[in-house]
Scaffold this active site. Sequence first.
Site, mmCIF file in Angstrom:
data_model
loop_
_atom_site.group_PDB
_atom_site.id
_atom_site.type_symbol
_atom_site.label_atom_id
_atom_site.label_comp_id
_atom_site.label_asym_id
_atom_site.label_seq_id
_atom_site.Cartn_x
_atom_site.Cartn_y
_atom_site.Cartn_z
ATOM 1 N N ASP A 31 2.918 4.726 -4.276
ATOM 2 C CA ASP A 31 3.069 3.280 -4.287
ATOM 3 C C ASP A 31 4.485 2.942 -3.810
ATOM 4 O OD1 ASP A 31 1.652 0.677 -5.620
ATOM 5 O OD2 ASP A 31 3.834 0.564 -5.769
ATOM 6 N N ASN A 82 7.815 -8.776 0.615
ATOM 7 C CA ASN A 82 7.030 -9.901 1.123
ATOM 8 C C ASN A 82 7.635 -11.238 0.711
ATOM 9 O OD1 ASN A 82 5.064 -8.430 2.500
ATOM 10 N ND2 ASN A 82 3.790 -8.193 0.667
ATOM 11 N N ASP A 107 4.551 -5.752 6.584
ATOM 12 C CA ASP A 107 3.713 -4.924 7.458
ATOM 13 C C ASP A 107 4.551 -3.831 8.128
ATOM 14 O OD1 ASP A 107 1.548 -6.434 6.779
ATOM 15 O OD2 ASP A 107 1.542 -7.630 8.631
ATOM 16 N N GLU A 162 -0.284 -1.677 -0.970
ATOM 17 C CA GLU A 162 0.771 -0.682 -0.764
ATOM 18 C C GLU A 162 0.474 0.632 -1.458
ATOM 19 O OE1 GLU A 162 2.059 -3.070 -4.421
ATOM 20 O OE2 GLU A 162 0.880 -3.350 -2.599
#
Length: 474
Positions: A347, A355, A364, A390
């Site tokens: 993770d 973000n 991204d 993720e």
Amino acid sequence: MVEQGRHDAGSSSASQARSLPADMLLVASLIFCAALFGILSRPVGFLAAFWPANAVLLGLMMREPRLASFGGWVAAFAGYVAADLVTGSTLGMTLWLTAANLTEAATGYVLFRALAEDHRRMRWPQSVIVLFAVCCCAAATSAFVGAGVSTVYFGRDFALSLELWFSTELANTTVVLPVILTAPKLSDMRLPGRIEQSAQGFRRAAPALALAVSILLGSLLEGPGSFAFPVPALLWCAVSYSLFSTAVLTLCFTIWGMVIITGAFANLPGDADLLDWGKSIRLALALIALAPLSVANLNAARNQLLMRLKDMVEHDEMTGALTRATFIERSERHLEENGTAAVLMLDVDRFKSVNDHHGHAAGDRVLVAFASTVLATLRPGYLFGRLGGEEFAILLPQTTHGEARAFAERLRRAVEDHAVDIADGCRLTITVSIGLAFQTGIARPSLDALLAEADAALYRAKACGRNRVETAAA
């Protein structure tokens, strides 16, 4: 820097100068051997039954552009002339025939260079027809230059000689060029790792065996149509083998057809025109060759499309990792076949903040960079999949506990050491938390259980400060 650039340019020029003699020797030797082979196959008048030299020269120039230099063409000229002179031809006829041969190769080269690379390598469905059109143009120019030789030296009709020259060269280039243009590089060729089981090996060889049997039957049966007996087997080969393999088998069929033609000449009526007979059957062989080549070409294009579609279905479009469904399916198969395996849950740390502070486009880029780092670290046989967002997972088949732990630590450091460019002048250092679960050869938990254990270890890694590896309790 300027001096260094001049030095590099000088070194490159010197290297090219050193390789030129070797390239010229290669071209001259190959053309000499191919031309000598053709000369020795002359059954009628001055024309060879099978003349591969022009197609070999054209194929060489297309596959290796460095050979298409002035020195390369001069070497080809020398190869043609040497082959003719050593077999007793006069200098005048030799130079005339060589001019015709070079005209054909040069015409084909100019036309092929105007085409897209995929057409030159016969990767598109229309490529066989395009190649045939180029061969027609090249054979026609060569015929106009060389057909007069038969009129001057042998007293034959110019129009008939023109037709015979055209049909002969069309047949030669149509079957020889595909072999050269589709041949794999030596570095790409792989020997089979093991001998196939007898049943599977027989099924694989069945089309080629059928072709050999049909050629044998065609040799035993009489009549001008006997050379068409192998056509069904050729089509079977075309749907079973690669385009290169089909091209090779088609070439073998055509050479055999030329031999059949030569043998048939002995049984023709005394008033039959051998040139007219040979012209007709050579054209037939060229047209027959188009069928298996076209089928194999279409089959290769279809297989390539299916592979691309399969790749799109099985891989995450953005990261290149396996999709969740594909990862689970392949991992379960590995767990059934292998005695030991490790599962890693990964993770990206604080991905939500990326973000929130930098936007989803930056997020991204982080995922793409992370996946690239993981893929560069994987060993052959490891499976890497994106489970969602993720979160990613890796299956390490046939791996000991120590090896799995060492790999996880190496992967964690690789991610930490790789900064990600998310905008102009802005770079982020990302980290990853990893949970590790291990399956022994004795206890065989399900994949779901292993993923659950690895996920629990992942949450411990995050709770303990992130950027670390935690192992599931034994």
